[in-house]
Enzyme design. Structure first.
Site, PDB file in Angstrom:
ATOM      1  N   ASP A  34     -19.085  -1.399 -16.565  1.00  0.00           N
ATOM      2  CA  ASP A  34     -18.638  -1.576 -17.947  1.00  0.00           C
ATOM      3  C   ASP A  34     -18.632  -3.053 -18.319  1.00  0.00           C
ATOM      4  OD1 ASP A  34     -17.260  -1.813 -20.343  1.00  0.00           O
ATOM      5  OD2 ASP A  34     -15.600  -0.503 -19.776  1.00  0.00           O
ATOM      6  N   GLU A  52     -10.638   4.660 -18.572  1.00  0.00           N
ATOM      7  CA  GLU A  52     -11.914   4.509 -19.281  1.00  0.00           C
ATOM      8  C   GLU A  52     -13.107   5.021 -18.464  1.00  0.00           C
ATOM      9  OE1 GLU A  52     -11.731   0.365 -20.297  1.00  0.00           O
ATOM     10  OE2 GLU A  52     -10.113   0.718 -21.734  1.00  0.00           O
ATOM     11  N   ASP A 108     -10.787   5.058 -27.926  1.00  0.00           N
ATOM     12  CA  ASP A 108     -11.097   3.961 -27.005  1.00  0.00           C
ATOM     13  C   ASP A 108     -10.490   2.709 -27.625  1.00  0.00           C
ATOM     14  OD1 ASP A 108     -12.153   1.888 -25.531  1.00  0.00           O
ATOM     15  OD2 ASP A 108     -14.253   2.338 -25.970  1.00  0.00           O
ATOM     16  N   LYS A 116      -5.371  -6.644 -26.232  1.00  0.00           N
ATOM     17  CA  LYS A 116      -5.279  -5.807 -25.033  1.00  0.00           C
ATOM     18  C   LYS A 116      -4.948  -6.634 -23.787  1.00  0.00           C
ATOM     19  CE  LYS A 116      -8.105  -2.212 -22.832  1.00  0.00           C
ATOM     20  NZ  LYS A 116      -9.366  -1.469 -23.010  1.00  0.00           N
TER      21      LYS A 116
HETATM   22  P1  ADP Z   1     -14.917  -3.924 -25.352  1.00  0.00           P
HETATM   23  O1  ADP Z   1     -15.013  -2.760 -24.438  1.00  0.00           O
HETATM   24  O2  ADP Z   1     -14.579  -5.202 -24.667  1.00  0.00           O
HETATM   25  O3  ADP Z   1     -14.091  -3.659 -26.538  1.00  0.00           O
HETATM   26  P2  ADP Z   1     -17.623  -3.342 -26.321  1.00  0.00           P
HETATM   27  O4  ADP Z   1     -17.980  -2.339 -25.320  1.00  0.00           O
HETATM   28  O5  ADP Z   1     -17.469  -2.891 -27.719  1.00  0.00           O
HETATM   29  O6  ADP Z   1     -16.399  -4.235 -25.891  1.00  0.00           O
HETATM   30  O7  ADP Z   1     -18.760  -4.467 -26.250  1.00  0.00           O
HETATM   31  C1  ADP Z   1     -18.841  -5.495 -27.172  1.00  0.00           C
HETATM   32  C2  ADP Z   1     -19.970  -6.419 -26.772  1.00  0.00           C
HETATM   33  O8  ADP Z   1     -21.196  -5.714 -26.784  1.00  0.00           O
HETATM   34  C3  ADP Z   1     -20.126  -7.598 -27.705  1.00  0.00           C
HETATM   35  O9  ADP Z   1     -20.259  -8.783 -26.973  1.00  0.00           O
HETATM   36  C4  ADP Z   1     -21.422  -7.273 -28.439  1.00  0.00           C
HETATM   37  O10 ADP Z   1     -22.114  -8.437 -28.845  1.00  0.00           O
HETATM   38  C5  ADP Z   1     -22.177  -6.525 -27.381  1.00  0.00           C
HETATM   39  N1  ADP Z   1     -23.239  -5.712 -27.961  1.00  0.00           N
HETATM   40  C6  ADP Z   1     -23.097  -4.703 -28.846  1.00  0.00           C
HETATM   41  N2  ADP Z   1     -24.316  -4.223 -29.209  1.00  0.00           N
HETATM   42  C7  ADP Z   1     -25.229  -4.951 -28.547  1.00  0.00           C
HETATM   43  C8  ADP Z   1     -26.660  -4.971 -28.497  1.00  0.00           C
HETATM   44  N3  ADP Z   1     -27.368  -4.130 -29.235  1.00  0.00           N
HETATM   45  N4  ADP Z   1     -27.256  -5.871 -27.715  1.00  0.00           N
HETATM   46  C9  ADP Z   1     -26.543  -6.738 -26.988  1.00  0.00           C
HETATM   47  N5  ADP Z   1     -25.206  -6.778 -26.976  1.00  0.00           N
HETATM   48  C10 ADP Z   1     -24.543  -5.906 -27.747  1.00  0.00           C
HETATM   49 MG    MG Z   2     -14.659  -1.010 -23.594  1.00  0.00          MG
END
Ligand code: ADP
Ligand code: MG
Length: 656
Positions: A202, A180, A18, A80
């Site tokens: 998402d 995705e 991912d 990205k």
């Molecule tokens: P992307 O797909 O954009 O790479 P992610 O799916 O990894 O992003 O999401 C990242 C976001 O999720 C960040 O803003 C992070 O702060 C939030 N996040 C991760 N864990 C938690 C949690 N336990 N509670 C709230 N927000 C969270």
């Molecule tokens: Mg993502």
């Protein structure tokens, strides 16, 4: 000390990646169970950040983020967003504080960042992230097979190509790119249900995507996508940071950049804390009064409500675009770290009217689905699980007689796919076929997109209809088309590779579909006319030929009646009404009916007279040919260079 022993004969393992805007991760199928790979600190999320140091060193992940504050221009985050974009794309400039470098003459039109005295492209930056994930996987698995990398469903061809290039640059064998949301659905095993309609919600760090997927006999198709490219967990952090400044009686706009960074960091930790606890107390990071601060989930929920409302609008639009309603959904899947926030879950449940699927960690679900797909593609999985995941966005076909398109692979065919269609010559002694491959939904080739044109030459002279040309279309899993043509009698063959989606963005595809709908009626008329003309021409020629061959079989006045019908048909064929042409064809049919019967009878009589068998066969065949001239499909006007347009296409069989 214990040494890890690994089996040198263990087969290479395929991995799923991912490649996220904020975080990336890698997974594989371990003992039939998809599993993410963690580093030595037990973290599996690799921040998608790349820092370029002064001495040519490159740091990826959390360590790169630590350097971002001091070196904002040399540390690329959210790369990205730049993938597959042109250097002149105004969107890219708005995005970040980087030192963009203009391309020199002859350079490819891609974004370039000036970092620590060198120039890198988004593909190279992404390749660094992929390389870091590859190392992580190698530490765990030793020997790697191919990789499946996920991309957003809305990614266009250029963005997909850039992702694939990044994988290759990182030394990965990219088995396939998958969407995705599709990966998330695979992680939940939804394809086992065979049919259904799903929404994937998402909410990541900086982007929100919603996708409506339809599952049709185990194959996922994207019905619609929507979202907001500037909405995610970062916004929640910013809202909490503002609250924190307010509690400290400070003006956020007057704060120093380093204070802002510290406060944003604390805000994120508070946000994560509130996911599991109803309140979180912290020390004031600004060192002022009050010394401690209390944040409650209730207040946080109130603060993020406007953000959630925006995701709701996008979801409703996506449902509308997919021409469906929330009630019709069989399931809703949560993806992205921000969907851990309880307020988000409650909002989604209310919006769609059902509890979302959330048993799989929303951070990991995409990588896990990619791992499942990688496992299947590498041949390690259950062969029954082979999944067909993509569809051709537009029909692919061949130009046949009269400029009409014969669709060989219809739109929305799941790929990989192959289809074969057979054609024959319409003229005696044709020595070549011109093969024109087109893409689109319109009836006439001239209105479709021309993909390739090639000529199969060197066919020895034969009577019309004897040559048998087989054309095979093959679309591989990445949407690349190859066309292979072979004349069966001589074995002469030729092939070309074409890239059907090259340069076609979603808007262009959509416009082509709209055009096809708008012109549907007119197109059908044009097709009917073209086909009627082709038919008129062929019947006219073959009738004339039989009259010339067997004048002795004509009755008194018959030659004149046939000539009259022929002239009428010829005239009708220059007109624009296919029905008139068909009427004239029927007239000619009536005028020649008894003559054709006499020719057939004579052929049979000759056979009874005891001629050599093969001679009889040929005669009968000849007589049948004349009969067949009435009412069977085709041939067009003789092309000057004796190249054929095609005739007689049986319905193509689609094989999977
Ligand atoms: P992307 O797909 O954009 O790479 P992610 O799916 O990894 O992003 O999401 C990242 C976001 O999720 C960040 O803003 C992070 O702060 C939030 N996040 C991760 N864990 C938690 C949690 N336990 N509670 C709230 N927000 C969270
Ligand atoms: Mg993502």
């Amino acid at each position: 000390m214990l040494l890890d022993i690994f089996d040198p004969k263990a087969p290479p393992r395929a991995i799923g990646i991912d490649l996220g805007t904020t975080n990336s991760l890698v997974a594989y199928v371990k003992n039939e169970c998809p599993t993410v790979i963690a580093d030595c600190h037990q973290t599996s999320l690799l921040p998608s950040a790349v820092h370029y140091g002064d001495r040519g060193d490159v740091v990826v992940g959390a360590d790169a983020l630590l350097r971002a504050a001091a070196h904002p221009r040399d540390t690329i985050v959210s790369v990205k967003r730049f993938m597959g974009r042109g250097a002149d794309d105004p969107e890219t400039r708005r995005l970040a504080p980087y030192a963009f470098v203009a391309p020199k003459a002859g350079d490819a039109n891609v974004v370039r960042f000036g970092v620590a005295g060198r120039v890198v492209t988004p593909v190279e930056v992404s390749a660094e992230i992929l390389r870091a994930l590859k190392r992580l996987a190698e530490d765990e698995l030793r020997s790697l097979g191919g990789a499946v990398i996920t991309v957003p469903a809305y990614f266009d061809d250029a963005q997909r190509q850039a992702t694939r290039d990044a994988g290759r640059l990182a030394g990965l064998e990219v088995l396939r790119l998958i969407n995705e949301p599709t990966a998330a659905a695979l992680a939940y095993g939804l394809e086992k249900k065979q049919n259904g309609l799903f929404a994937v919600y998402d909410l990541g760090g900086g982007t929100f995507d919603v996708t409506i997927l339809v599952l049709d006999n185990g194959v996922f198709q994207v019905k619609s996508t929507g979202g907001d490219s500037a909405l995610g967990g970062d916004d929640m952090d910013a809202i909490l940071a503002e609250e924190l400044f307010a509690l400290a009686h400070r003006d956020a706009r007057a704060a120093t950049p380093s204070e802002v960074r510290v406060v944003l960091d604390v805000a994120r930790r508070v946000k994560h804390g509130l996911t599991t606890a109803p309140e979180v107390e912290i020390d004031n990071p600004l060192g002022s009064v009050p010394a401690t601060m209390l944040f409650t989930r209730a207040r946080f929920d109130e603060l993020v409500r406007p953000l959630l409302a925006r995701t709701g609008t996008a979801c409703k639009r996506a449902l509308r675009d997919a021409e469906t309603k929330a009630e019709s959904l069989d399931g809703v899947i949560l993806v992205g770290g921000s969907t851990r926030v309880p307020a988000v879950r409650a909002f989604v449940e209310q919006l769609f009217g059902k509890a979302p699927l959330a048993d799989i960690d929303p951070d990991q679900v995409v990588a896990l689905g990619a791992a499942i797909q990688a496992n299947v593609l590498s041949g390690a999985g259950n062969p029954d699980d082979v999944l067909l995941l993509d569809v051709t966005p537009l029909s692919l076909g061949i130009e046949v007689g009269g400029g009409v398109v014969d669709r060989v692979l219809p739109r929305n065919t799941t790929t990989p796919a192959a289809a074969r269609a057979a054609y024959t010559t319409q003229e005696d002694n044709q020595t070549g076929f011109e093969i024109h491959v087109v893409q689109g939904e319109r009836e006439l080739a001239a209105d479709c997109r021309s993909l390739a044109r090639f000529t199969l030459r060197g066919i020895p002279p034969m009577a019309a209809g004897l040559a048998r040309l087989e054309v095979t279309f093959r679309v591989d899993a990445d949407g690349l088309l190859s066309v292979h043509a072979r004349e069966e009698r001589t074995g002469i063959e030729q092939a070309v590779d074409v890239k059907p989606s090259y340069g076609l963005d979603d808007d262009t595809v959509e416009q082509m579909l709209i055009d096809a709908i708008d012109h549907g009626e007119a197109d059908l008329d044009a097709r009917r006319l073209a086909e009627a003309r082709v038919e008129a021409h062929r019947i006219g020629r073959s009738t004339q030929k039989s009259v010339d061959d067997d004048p002795s079989l004509l009755f008194e006045g018959e030659r004149e009646r046939i000539a009259f019908a022929l002239a009428h048909l010829e005239q009708a064929a220059t007109g624009a009404d296919p029905r008139t042409i068909q009427l004239r064809i029927d007239d000619l049919d009536t005028a020649t009916k008894s003559f054709a019967e006499r020719r057939m009878n004579r052929a049979i009589a000759m056979a009874i007279e005891g001629q050599r068998l093969d001679q009889v066969e040929r005669t009968v065949e000849h007589a049948k040919g004349i009969e067949a001239a009435h009412g069977s499909p085709l041939p067009p006007p003789a092309p000057d260079d004796a190249l054929a347009s095609f005739a007689n296409h049986p319905k193509p069989e689609v094989e999977r």
